[in-house]
Design an enzyme around this catalytic site. Structure first.
Site, short mmCIF file in Angstrom:
data_model
loop_
_atom_site.label_atom_id
_atom_site.label_comp_id
_atom_site.label_asym_id
_atom_site.label_seq_id
_atom_site.Cartn_x
_atom_site.Cartn_y
_atom_site.Cartn_z
N CYS A 1 0.79 -1.24 -0.02
CA CYS A 1 -0.03 0.05 -0.16
C CYS A 1 0.96 1.20 -0.10
O CYS A 1 0.31 2.16 -0.31
CB CYS A 1 -0.92 0.10 1.20
SG CYS A 1 0.02 0.07 2.75
N ASP B 1 2.42 2.45 2.32
CA ASP B 1 2.50 3.09 4.05
C ASP B 1 3.80 2.92 4.64
O ASP B 1 4.36 2.08 3.93
CB ASP B 1 1.31 2.71 4.89
CG ASP B 1 0.08 3.08 4.38
OD1 ASP B 1 0.17 4.22 3.62
OD2 ASP B 1 -0.85 2.27 4.41
N CYS C 1 -2.44 3.30 7.60
CA CYS C 1 -3.94 3.30 7.95
C CYS C 1 -4.29 2.98 9.38
O CYS C 1 -3.33 2.98 9.99
CB CYS C 1 -4.49 2.25 7.05
SG CYS C 1 -4.24 0.48 7.66
N CYS D 1 -1.09 -4.72 7.08
CA CYS D 1 -0.81 -3.85 8.20
C CYS D 1 -0.26 -4.02 9.34
O CYS D 1 0.50 -3.36 9.71
CB CYS D 1 -2.31 -3.02 8.41
SG CYS D 1 -3.52 -2.67 6.90
FE1 FES Z 1 -1.31 0.27 4.47
FE2 FES Z 1 -2.87 -0.47 6.14
S1 FES Z 1 -3.52 -0.13 4.31
S2 FES Z 1 -0.71 -0.25 6.40
#
Ligand code: FES
Length: 158
Positions: free
Chosen positions: A36, A38, A65, A109
């Protein structure tokens, strides 16, 4: 996502535990998720207890997230008192256990938290993090990486 899990995540996001940079950390780990994009950073402080090296406390920052925030919040609470070996053996699923099982789309995540922890326990030091342009904060490093050819160290731990 079931209501109970959603409620626990919202509670953790509203009142995250152990959020923020730790100035006197003994180790820092940073990971980016290939799934993602992140990022999550974890700071760890150790102490001696009964002749063993254990985690005194752990903190985190993330551009992630709500699930990543919630898992990091509960995981950093669980890590206090664990030996390095005990912490290294914990999977993302175990780190997220206080929240309950995560749906398949959210498992990465928790793996972000696991990856940051493993990176920290593998011995990345605060000194190394400070050499990255932009200073030791996650935001500083992200901004520096965007405005600079040099990139943030990304450790993918699958
Ligand atoms: Fe990226 Fe949860 S969607 S860490």
């Amino acid at each position: 996502m079931n209501d109970d899990l959603q409620a626990k995540i919202e509670e953790a996001v509203k009142n995250p535990r152990n959020l923020g940079e730790m100035k006197d950390a003994d180790a820092i780990g940073t990971v980016g998720s290939a799934d993602c994009g992140d990022m999550l950073r974890m700071w760890v402080k150790f102490k001696e207890q009964d002749g063993r090296k254990v985690i005194d406390r752990a903190t985190f920052q993330t551009f992630g997230c709500q699930t990543a925030i919630a898992v990091a919040s509960v995981a950093t609470e669980m890590l206090a008192g664990k030996t390095v070996a005990e912490a290294q053996s914990m999977s993302g699923e175990e780190l997220a256990a206080p929240l309950g099982p995560l749906p398949p789309v959210k498992i990465h995540c928790a793996q972000l938290v696991e990856g940051a922890l493993r990176s920290a326990l593998a011995g990345e030091t605060p000194k190394e993090a400070k050499r990255v342009p932009g200073g030791p904060t996650l935001l500083g490093q992200l901004n520096a990486a965007q405005s600079d050819e040099r990139k943030i160290k990304i450790v993918l731990d699958k």
